[in-house]
Write a protein that holds these residues in place. Structure first.
Motif, mmCIF file in Angstrom:
data_model
loop_
_atom_site.group_PDB
_atom_site.id
_atom_site.type_symbol
_atom_site.label_atom_id
_atom_site.label_comp_id
_atom_site.label_asym_id
_atom_site.label_seq_id
_atom_site.Cartn_x
_atom_site.Cartn_y
_atom_site.Cartn_z
ATOM 1 N N SER A 56 -30.570 70.027 -68.055
ATOM 2 C CA SER A 56 -29.373 70.701 -68.809
ATOM 3 C C SER A 56 -29.968 70.290 -70.437
ATOM 4 O O SER A 56 -30.901 69.940 -70.759
ATOM 5 C CB SER A 56 -28.106 69.926 -68.677
ATOM 6 O OG SER A 56 -28.219 68.476 -68.904
ATOM 7 N N HIS A 58 -27.714 69.602 -74.114
ATOM 8 C CA HIS A 58 -26.521 69.092 -74.391
ATOM 9 C C HIS A 58 -25.800 69.641 -75.891
ATOM 10 O O HIS A 58 -25.668 68.782 -76.685
ATOM 11 C CB HIS A 58 -26.380 67.761 -74.442
ATOM 12 C CG HIS A 58 -26.476 67.028 -73.103
ATOM 13 N ND1 HIS A 58 -27.805 66.985 -72.691
ATOM 14 C CD2 HIS A 58 -25.853 66.620 -72.088
ATOM 15 C CE1 HIS A 58 -27.941 66.562 -71.445
ATOM 16 N NE2 HIS A 58 -26.673 66.111 -71.103
ATOM 17 N N GLY A 122 -31.384 65.792 -71.953
ATOM 18 C CA GLY A 122 -31.493 66.482 -70.486
ATOM 19 C C GLY A 122 -32.932 66.726 -69.914
ATOM 20 O O GLY A 122 -32.729 66.661 -68.738
ATOM 21 N N PHE A 146 -22.930 73.624 -68.755
ATOM 22 C CA PHE A 146 -21.734 73.451 -69.627
ATOM 23 C C PHE A 146 -20.922 74.473 -70.105
ATOM 24 O O PHE A 146 -19.732 74.262 -70.317
ATOM 25 C CB PHE A 146 -22.002 72.495 -70.795
ATOM 26 C CG PHE A 146 -23.026 71.228 -70.603
ATOM 27 C CD1 PHE A 146 -22.210 70.314 -69.696
ATOM 28 C CD2 PHE A 146 -24.221 70.895 -70.967
ATOM 29 C CE1 PHE A 146 -22.726 69.176 -69.268
ATOM 30 C CE2 PHE A 146 -24.836 69.492 -70.585
ATOM 31 C CZ PHE A 146 -23.915 68.772 -69.927
ATOM 32 N N TRP A 190 -15.134 67.005 -73.221
ATOM 33 C CA TRP A 190 -15.283 68.285 -73.598
ATOM 34 C C TRP A 190 -14.396 69.408 -73.295
ATOM 35 O O TRP A 190 -14.006 69.200 -72.092
ATOM 36 C CB TRP A 190 -16.681 68.698 -73.281
ATOM 37 C CG TRP A 190 -17.979 68.113 -73.889
ATOM 38 C CD1 TRP A 190 -17.878 67.174 -74.658
ATOM 39 C CD2 TRP A 190 -19.247 68.258 -73.684
ATOM 40 N NE1 TRP A 190 -19.142 66.619 -74.943
ATOM 41 C CE2 TRP A 190 -19.992 67.246 -74.326
ATOM 42 C CE3 TRP A 190 -19.932 69.280 -72.737
ATOM 43 C CZ2 TRP A 190 -21.497 67.202 -74.571
ATOM 44 C CZ3 TRP A 190 -21.630 69.064 -73.234
ATOM 45 C CH2 TRP A 190 -22.067 68.017 -73.693
ATOM 46 N N TRP A 209 -20.680 73.555 -80.997
ATOM 47 C CA TRP A 209 -21.382 74.454 -80.086
ATOM 48 C C TRP A 209 -21.809 75.500 -80.446
ATOM 49 O O TRP A 209 -22.783 76.082 -80.201
ATOM 50 C CB TRP A 209 -20.452 74.507 -78.975
ATOM 51 C CG TRP A 209 -20.389 73.107 -78.081
ATOM 52 C CD1 TRP A 209 -20.663 71.913 -78.236
ATOM 53 C CD2 TRP A 209 -19.448 73.216 -76.937
ATOM 54 N NE1 TRP A 209 -20.280 70.806 -77.074
ATOM 55 C CE2 TRP A 209 -19.546 71.741 -76.365
ATOM 56 C CE3 TRP A 209 -18.868 74.066 -76.005
ATOM 57 C CZ2 TRP A 209 -18.829 71.104 -75.219
ATOM 58 C CZ3 TRP A 209 -18.170 73.709 -74.886
ATOM 59 C CH2 TRP A 209 -18.026 72.213 -74.397
ATOM 60 N N GLU A 272 -23.875 69.328 -63.472
ATOM 61 C CA GLU A 272 -25.560 68.793 -63.622
ATOM 62 C C GLU A 272 -26.281 68.665 -62.434
ATOM 63 O O GLU A 272 -27.362 68.875 -62.405
ATOM 64 C CB GLU A 272 -25.868 67.489 -64.393
ATOM 65 C CG GLU A 272 -25.326 67.756 -65.869
ATOM 66 C CD GLU A 272 -25.720 66.359 -66.811
ATOM 67 O OE1 GLU A 272 -26.003 66.874 -68.031
ATOM 68 O OE2 GLU A 272 -25.494 65.173 -66.064
#
Length: 315
Positions: A56, A58, A122, A146, A190, A209, A272
């Motif tokens: 992933s 982040h 990740g 995410f 989150w 983000w 994930e």
């Protein structure tokens, strides 16, 4: 013809680097660390030529202004270096990576490409621990786990199957290890809906983000404070069943789950596990071996490690 020589699944957590001295469950932490060292020794024995690392991101390499479902690094790969993870340029093989990406697109799995991909823990957590002392190029494959909407789990499995075909189609005789980084169950503090934050912390996260491109470090201190202050939420029964199904070669059934169903039984961080399912699909959902399971509330995560040998291999 190139071939996958081993599939690896391993959890990641930067808290393993920064909060080891705050660990209460020391034996569990040591058991997980030892399982990573076991994988490292196994990889040294196999002497692979390249590692495809499925993980992933982040919100250090991707932001809400642009998040593809799947992205492959086909040029420079730069690690962010947050929380004691590797930092800077990583060893790569652009020719091989481009061949994989081209095959995947032509097979119908539309992966985005990045000629200068910024990765974070990740993928770099796997580089730090699993590839320690193993000087081989890495091909990162980033899965969006995410920012809703997420790619379906079935689509992730299809990507894994086609990844195996792409590797086999390479005529250079490469020995390839496929590593999945992420999971197991956990709940991150989150926002469930980035378009509708519910409090100041969620508003801050969404701002990070959306506006973090090129300056993620500006947000990192408070981001980390929010994460460290979170209450752990680990679904141990789910984790045990997932690893048992991995050993039985029965992970394919998870492709029937929807995104909300997976979150309900494994937390939002459990999304994930798409990375493990990409890897397992690339290994033909063959039976594997679970090396360790350590529920670590100090790291907010159910930490696990497992191996899947190619069909006909000996785990």
């Amino acid at each position: 013809m190139s071939a996958i020589t081993l599939g690896v699944g391993a959890s990641h957590s930067t808290l393993m680097n920064t909060h080891w001295d705050k660990v209460v469950h020391t034996e569990r932490a040591a058991a997980f660390r030892d399982s990573l060292q076991h994988v490292n020794r196994r990889l040294r024995e196999l002497n692979p030529d390249v590692a495809v690392i499925i993980g992933s991101n982040h919100f250090r390499g991707f932001w809400l202004d642009l998040i593809p479902s799947f992205t492959m690094g086909v040029g420079d790969v730069i690690a962010s270096g947050e929380s004691g993870t590797p930092k800077g340029p990583q060893k790569t093989d652009p020719v091989f990576a481009n061949q994989l990406a081209t095959h995947l697109v032509e097979a119908g799995s539309e992966v985005a490409i990045s000629a200068r991909l910024q990765i974070d823990h990740g993928q770099s957590h796997a580089i730090q621990y699993l590839l320690d002392g193993i000087d081989i190029p890495v091909v990162p494959l980033v899965v969006n786990v995410f920012a809703q909407p997420l790619p379906t789990i079935e689509r992730c499995a299809t990507l894994g199957r086609r990844l195996a075909d792409a590797i086999e189609a390479n005529a250079e005789g490469r020995k390839v290890v496929v590593i999945a980084s992420g999971g197991l169950s956990h709940q991150l503090p989150w926002p469930s809906d980035w378009s509708n934050p519910q409090d100041d912390d969620e508003e801050f996260m969404v701002d990070a983000w959306l506006n973090g491109r090129g300056e993620w470090e500006r947000y990192d201190k408070r981001r980390r404070e929010i994460i460290v202050a979170a209450q752990p939420c680990i679904f141990e029964d789910f984790d045990a069943q997932f690893l048992a199904d991995l050993e039985a070669g029965d992970l394919e059934k998870y492709t029937e789950l929807s995104t909300p169903e997976l979150e309900k039984i494994a937390g939002n961080g459990g999304q994930e596990l798409r990375t493990w399912l990409v890897m397992a699909a690339a290994l033909g959902f063959a039976p594997g071996s679970s090396l360790c399971y350590s529920p670590m509330p100090e790291w907010l995560t159910g930490m696990g490690a497992a191996l899947i040998e190619p069909a006909g291999g000996d785990a």
